[in-house]
Each structure stands twice: as structure tokens, then as C-alpha cells.
Design a protein around this motif. Structure first.
Motif, PDB file in Angstrom:
ATOM      1  N   HIS A   1       0.834  -1.207   0.000  1.00 32.70           N
ATOM      2  CA  HIS A   1       0.000   0.000   0.000  1.00 32.70           C
ATOM      3  C   HIS A   1       0.867   1.255   0.000  1.00 32.70           C
ATOM      4  O   HIS A   1       0.560   2.236  -0.687  1.00 32.70           O
ATOM      5  CB  HIS A   1      -0.935   0.005   1.220  1.00 32.70           C
TER       6      HIS A   1
ATOM      7  N   HIS B   1       2.278   1.904  -3.442  1.00 31.23           N
ATOM      8  CA  HIS B   1       1.281   2.461  -4.348  1.00 31.23           C
ATOM      9  C   HIS B   1       1.017   3.928  -4.022  1.00 31.23           C
ATOM     10  O   HIS B   1       0.985   4.778  -4.915  1.00 31.23           O
ATOM     11  CB  HIS B   1      -0.017   1.652  -4.265  1.00 31.23           C
ATOM     12  N   ALA B   2       0.878   4.222  -2.729  1.00 32.59           N
ATOM     13  CA  ALA B   2       0.587   5.608  -2.332  1.00 32.59           C
ATOM     14  C   ALA B   2       1.741   6.532  -2.730  1.00 32.59           C
ATOM     15  O   ALA B   2       1.519   7.642  -3.236  1.00 32.59           O
ATOM     16  CB  ALA B   2       0.351   5.670  -0.822  1.00 32.59           C
ATOM     17  N   ASN B   3       2.978   6.096  -2.533  1.00 31.67           N
ATOM     18  CA  ASN B   3       4.123   6.935  -2.877  1.00 31.67           C
ATOM     19  C   ASN B   3       4.229   7.133  -4.384  1.00 31.67           C
ATOM     20  O   ASN B   3       4.592   8.213  -4.855  1.00 31.67           O
ATOM     21  CB  ASN B   3       5.416   6.320  -2.330  1.00 31.67           C
TER      22      ASN B   3
ATOM     23  N   ARG C   1       1.779   7.078  -6.446  1.00 32.91           N
ATOM     24  CA  ARG C   1       0.690   7.997  -6.771  1.00 32.91           C
ATOM     25  C   ARG C   1       1.099   9.451  -6.513  1.00 32.91           C
ATOM     26  O   ARG C   1       0.892  10.327  -7.359  1.00 32.91           O
ATOM     27  CB  ARG C   1      -0.489   7.654  -5.853  1.00 32.91           C
TER      28      ARG C   1
ATOM     29  N   HIS D   1       3.076   0.084  -8.644  1.00 30.77           N
ATOM     30  CA  HIS D   1       4.068   1.037  -8.135  1.00 30.77           C
ATOM     31  C   HIS D   1       5.046   1.504  -9.211  1.00 30.77           C
ATOM     32  O   HIS D   1       6.155   1.920  -8.905  1.00 30.77           O
ATOM     33  CB  HIS D   1       4.788   0.505  -6.888  1.00 30.77           C
TER      34      HIS D   1
ATOM     35  N   GLU E   1       8.130   1.957  -0.824  1.00 33.45           N
ATOM     36  CA  GLU E   1       7.839   2.497   0.511  1.00 33.45           C
ATOM     37  C   GLU E   1       9.022   3.270   1.092  1.00 33.45           C
ATOM     38  O   GLU E   1       8.857   4.004   2.075  1.00 33.45           O
ATOM     39  CB  GLU E   1       7.417   1.358   1.465  1.00 33.45           C
TER      40      GLU E   1
END
Lengths: 131, 469
Positions: free
Chosen positions: B358, B361-363, B365, B387, B432
Motif C-alpha cells: 500500500h 502504491h501511495a508513494n 501515486r 508502483h 515504501e
């Protein structure tokens, strides 16, 4: 001493061959061979219709400790395979001359059968190997 | 006699015992044209001190750059305990032991590894590892051709969205075995368009390779692709990123029946980037294909006293038993990397791995949102991603990446050589380990470099490229 039925023919590579009334032959591995290999875990059989030369490798019997090729005892065409041993490889251990047969073939030349070892000849090969 | 080395006296003693005058006389049966005439590309021997200095110099060249490259190798946080444990003397070997059953600890590690990888991929069985992800895919292709009894063909559908280096490795390994790789083009969305497969329907293919996520970072429609493969009597080979498997549907559950084989690069699970290796490959399959899987499987059993023991269960097809008929060229394995991966997975657990995924993916994004705020930077494929993302800029990628590297920023993978049709395209990745500050530093440097290059074309927002469909 392993069981070597007198009515069968044999190869030096431990296949047995039984002449059937319809002109085909049934092939398996001998009791001595399954004993050497140990617990059978996998059998790979040839495709029906495959045409083989004599001594050509066409099947694999795999035990927990080894995988061995099975050779066509005669030139000819595969007419049937024993699917039961694919699902239950242990049949080869339990009944090498019965339910544990591997495949049937139609010999290209029926006379070739006479060229195989008889029971006494095969027993001599086994005795020689164990020396 | 000591194991190594042979002194000149040892050599003379052995030659005398054999009755040969010289080493040349000993080998005179070998035709002269077969003897190696030296190895011109191998430099002469060096002292240990000189080798150590050279290695330190080369390691220093890597520096401590800020890395936004993924493209098959990913910088992840590795808990300190992983290599503390993996480098203990008991584990510190790249090989499974030859007297395997005497090494219960090593066998148990491999057994746990198999269990975890099978669980992560949703498949029935895993072997004890392959050389790397690329050679793993080649083994999967060979395995599929052996295992697919419904197909007479030796043709395999290989999407252009599979890592270009993997495709080259697979080609090199299978081309002399009569296997043909048929390339599948990608759509304007950067993935395999299931509709596009219709033109291959009814033809005989042994397998379809399905990357998830694919080389562009885009998620493929794995359910539709797997079902298409099975409807057309082809096996489905999933090529997956193990970190992504913590949050995506694993190959074992793709479509109606699940993929038949799943394979991938294990490096993200606890192996450092280390300039490109050593890494390891994983391969898993459904129970019905396990006899065609290369390599070894470790099993758990009980001895006569009922005590648990670990043993090499599936090895009868390996080289030391099957010789020329071995079903794979994998003999030794990447045991040390696998040990690290097992410890990594045990430490982070399923929840921890999902958190890592997660965060990646967030980074990514955040990276994409920030970079596309810059004029002349745009996202090429507007598709779901994990990613990694393809960005296009309006200037030659190599020069921009060089300028970023001067600032100690590795800005991504230049796609222009492998996918020239994409124009000035870069594949970027943020795992991450990237922080908001890292992303801002990259963005500010990229913006400065792009605006400073006055000789470049006039900066206007580019239109998305039309699809290749």
C-alpha cells in the motif's frame, strides 16, 4: 528371488512382454525392476498411436529415489495405455504383472517376439546383475 | 593429500602413477581443436588485496543515489534481522546441501519458503527457487510446453508488456528447443487488450504469459486473459511481483480456474539491489502440473519414531538422477537469497507485506501527481497501476536522466530503446522507502532541468498517443 512368470517374454532392460490373442502384446516392468526402484510415485505413458522402434524409450517410471526409462521391447505401434497406473502408480509395485501393466502395442513383426528372453534367460540376467 | 592446491610434486606423483610424461600427454586423446586457447576476455589473476580494492572502488561507484528506478529490481526496506540471521554460518551458502537429509535446518527453511510462496501466489506447490526471475520465466515456458497435453504446438504467446530483458532471456533459452515465442502487442492503455486476443483464437498455443503488474506498471485484466487461455487450451503463466501479491488477486485465483504456473523475481523479498544480483526466481504451479516443475521440492514427513523430518521429495527429474533427460537446467539454487526471503516474509508477515504494498502504491501515486504538475511531463497510460508508471517528457530521456544523476537522483528507466514508439518515455517507481521530501527533491530537479534546456522543443502539453489497436 523375484517372481519371473514362465509364460512371459523379457528384455535385458527389465520389461516383460505378454502375447495377447488379438496379436498385440502387453508390456510392463518386472517384479525385480519395481523392487529395485522402490515406491512408485509417477508414471508417464506414451501416446496411443505412437510408432516406436525396438529399444526406443517411450515411458518413464518414477519412484521416490529414481526415474527410469521404459523401452519398447519390439518395434510397433502403441494401441493402448493403462490409465489406472497414472492415477495410482503404486499398482506397478503391487501388481507388476497384473493391474500394473503399462501399455499395449501391435508389433510391426510378430516374429520379433521370439527374439526376446524367456524366463530362464531373464532370471540369468538378474542373477548376473546382482553379482 | 590436501584437497587443494596440487603442488608440482603432487602433479608429478600423479602423472608417474598413471604413467604419463606430462599433463599434455595425459590429455592427448582430446582433439587439439577442442582445447580452449586461453580466455582472452578474462584478466590475469590478482592478489586478494588488489581484488578487495577493486571491489570497494566499484561498490563506491554506486554511491548513495536517490532511486526512482524499478523496472524489475526494487529498493525495499530490509529489516536488520534478515541478514543478521541469513548470514549465520549455518545458512551461509548459495547451495542446497548435497547430503541433504543431514541438513535439517536448511531443508526446513526451504520447506517454509515453499509454503509461504505458494500461499502468496495462491498456488498449490512451489519449488525451492530458481536462478532469477528471467530464467524462471524461461523454465515456466519450457514447463508449460511439457505439461500441456491438449496442445501439440510449441508456440507460446509472449506479450510485449513483459520485461524486455526477460523476453530476451527466454528467447535465448528456448530457441534451440523448437519453441516459438509469438509477441502480443499492447493496447493504448498499456496492457493486453482481451478483445485483441480474438485474432489468436482457435490457433494452437501451449501457453499465454500474463504479467501482473506488467513492465509498464499497468495492471493486466488477468481474469479475462486466464479464461481466454483456458478456453483456447493454452496454459496460463502468471509473471508476478511478489510485493504486489499482498494486495492484488494472486494468480491461483485468476479467472475461473486460476493460472497454471506462476513465476517471478524474488528480489523484492529481502534481497538488496546490490548492483543487480544475486537475486532469485520463484516458480509455483497447480498440483496437476507438479511433476513437470523443474528443480527440487522439500517435503515434511515423520520418521519411524514419529519425529518430524524434512526431505527432498521431488528430485527424481534433476540432473544427478536423470542425467541428460533432466527436465531442467536448474541444479543448484539461490539458497541464501531464499533464506533471506523466508526470514523477510516471516518477519513482516502477510499484514506487513500488504502495508509495504500500500505504501509503494501511495508513494508512486504522489510521485506521479507531483511530476505531472510540471509542464511537458505527462502520464502515458491512464490505467490502474501498482508502483510503476510511464511518463513522457518533451526532451531526450537519456540526457535528462544524466542531468538528474549528476544530482544523485536515479530518475527512472529509459524506455526509448525498448519501446521507441512511446517517444521520450521514462518508467518511474517509488517504493515504501521514498519520502515526500525525496519526491519533492526529484520534482524540483526535474523541473529545473527541463526548463533550463532551452534548446529543446517548445514546451506544450503533449496529447496522449493513440493506441496501437
Amino acid at each position: 528371488m523375484s517372481n519371473v512368470p514362465a509364460e512371459l517374454k523379457y528384455t535385458k532392460t527389465h520389461e516383460w512382454v505378454r502375447a495377447e490373442s488379438d496379436g498385440t502384446v502387453t508390456v510392463g516392468i518386472t517384479e525385480h525392476a519395481q523392487d529395485l526402484l522402490g515406491d512408485m510415485v509417477f508414471v508417464e505413458l506414451p501416446e496411443v498411436g505412437r510408432v516406436l522402434k525396438s529399444d526406443q524409450d517411450c515411458a518413464v517410471v518414477e519412484s521416490v529415489k529414481a526415474a527410469s526409462d521404459v523401452y519398447a521391447p519390439l518395434a510397433g505401434e502403441i494401441t493402448a495405455v493403462n490409465d489406472a497406473v497414472v492415477d495410482s502408480p503404486e499398482l506397478v509395485n503391487k501388481s507388476p504383472y497384473g493391474d500394473g501393466w503399462l501399455f499395449r502395442m501391435k508389433p510391426a513383426n510378430a516374429a520379433d517376439l521370439a527374439g526376446l528372453l524367456d524366463a530362464a534367460g531373464y532370471a540369468a540376467v538378474v542373477a548376473e546383475d546382482s553379482h | 593429500m590436501p584437497f587443494i592446491p596440487h603442488t608440482e610434486d603432487d602433479v608429478q606423483a600423479m602423472l608417474a602413477a598413471i604413467g604419463a610424461d606430462s599433463i599434455e600427454a595425459l590429455f592427448d586423446e582430446i582433439p587439439a581443436e577442442l582445447l580452449a586457447k586461453g580466455l582472452p576476455n578474462v584478466p590475469p589473476g590478482m592478489s586478494e588485496m588488489a581484488v578487495a580494492r577493486l571491489m570497494h572502488q566499484r561498490a563506491a561507484q554506486d554511491g548513495m543515489p536517490l532511486c526512482f528506478i524499478g523496472a524489475g529490481a526494487y529498493e525495499h526496506h530490509i529489516p536488520a534481522a534478515v541478514w543478521e540471521i541469513a548470514s549465520r554460518g549455518e545458512f551461509y551458502s548459495a547451495y542446497t546441501p548435497y547430503q541433504a537429509e543431514a541438513s535439517q535446518g536448511t531443508l526446513q527453511v526451504l520447506y517454509e519458503y515453499q509454503t509461504m510462496i505458494a500461499s502468496l501466489t495462491g498456488m498449490d506447490a512451489s519449488n525451492a527457487s530458481l536462478y532469477d526471475g528471467a530464467s524462471g520465466l524461461a523454465e515456466a515456458v519450457l514447463m508449460a510446453v511439457r505439461a500441456n497435453r491438449k496442445s501439440k504446438s510449441k508456440r507460446v504467446l509472449m506479450p510485449a508488456t513483459v520485461h524486455p530483458i526477460y523476453r530476451k532471456v527466454v528467447q535465448a533459452i528456448v530457441r534451440n528447443q523448437g519453441i516459438e515465442l509469438v509477441e502480443l502487442d499492447y493496447s493504448g492503455s498499456g496492457n493486453i487488450e482481451p478483445e485483441y486476443l480474438k485474432r489468436y483464437a482457435g490457433e494452437d498455443y501451449a501457453a499465454l504469459v500474463i504479467p501482473q503488474p506488467n513492465f509498464f506498471g499497468v495492471l493486466e485484466e488477468v481474469d479475462a486473459l486466464t479464461d481466454w487461455a483456458h478456453a483456447n487450451h493454452a496454459l496460463a503463466i502468471g509473471l508476478v511481483n511478489p510485493t504486489a501479491m499482498a494486495v492484488l488477486t494472486p494468480p491461483g485465483q485468476w479467472g475461473g480456474k486460476g493460472a497454471d504456473i506462476a513465476v517471478g523475481e524474488g528480489q523484492p523479498l529481502g534481497a538488496p539491489l546490490s548492483s543487480g544480483g544475486p537475486y532469485f526466481g520463484f516458480i509455483t504451479c497447480k498440483q496437476e502440473h507438479v511433476r513437470q516443475m523443474p528443480g527440487r521440492i522439500i517435503g515434511r514427513t515423520v520418521d519411524l519414531d514419529g519425529k518430524v523430518g524434512y526431505t527432498l521429495t521431488l528430485q527424481a527429474r534433476e540432473q544427478h538422477i536423470r542425467r541428460a533427460k533432466a527436465t531442467s537446467n536448474i541444479c543448484s539454487n539461490q539458497g541464501l537469497m531464499v533464506t533471506a526471503a523466508t526470514i523477510y516474509m516471516a518477519l513482516v508477515g502477510a499484514e506487513g507485506l500488504a502495508r509495504v504494498a500500500h505504501a509503494c502504491h501511495a508513494n508512486t501515486r504522489a510521485l506521479v501527481e507531483r511530476l505531472t504538475q510540471i509542464d511537458c511531463v505527462e502520464q502515458v497510460f491512464c490505467s490502474p497501476y501498482f508502483h510503476e508508471v510511464v511518463l513522457r517528457i518533451n526532451q531526450p530521456v537519456a540526457e535528462v536522466l544524466r542531468a538528474l544523476a549528476v544530482q544523485d537522483i536515479l530518475g527512472g528507466y529509459d524506455l526509448s530503446a525498448d519501446y521507441p514508439e512511446l517517444g521520450n518515455a521514462i518508467l518511474v517507481c517509488a517504493t515504501e522507502t521514498r519520502t515526500a521530501e525525496d519526491i519533492e527533491r526529484y520534482a524540483q530537479n526535474l523541473e529545473r532541468i527541463l526548463s533550463r534546456r532551452k534548446d529543446g522543443p517548445i514546451c506544450t502539453k503533449l496529447r496522449p498517443k493513440e493506441g496501437t489497436l
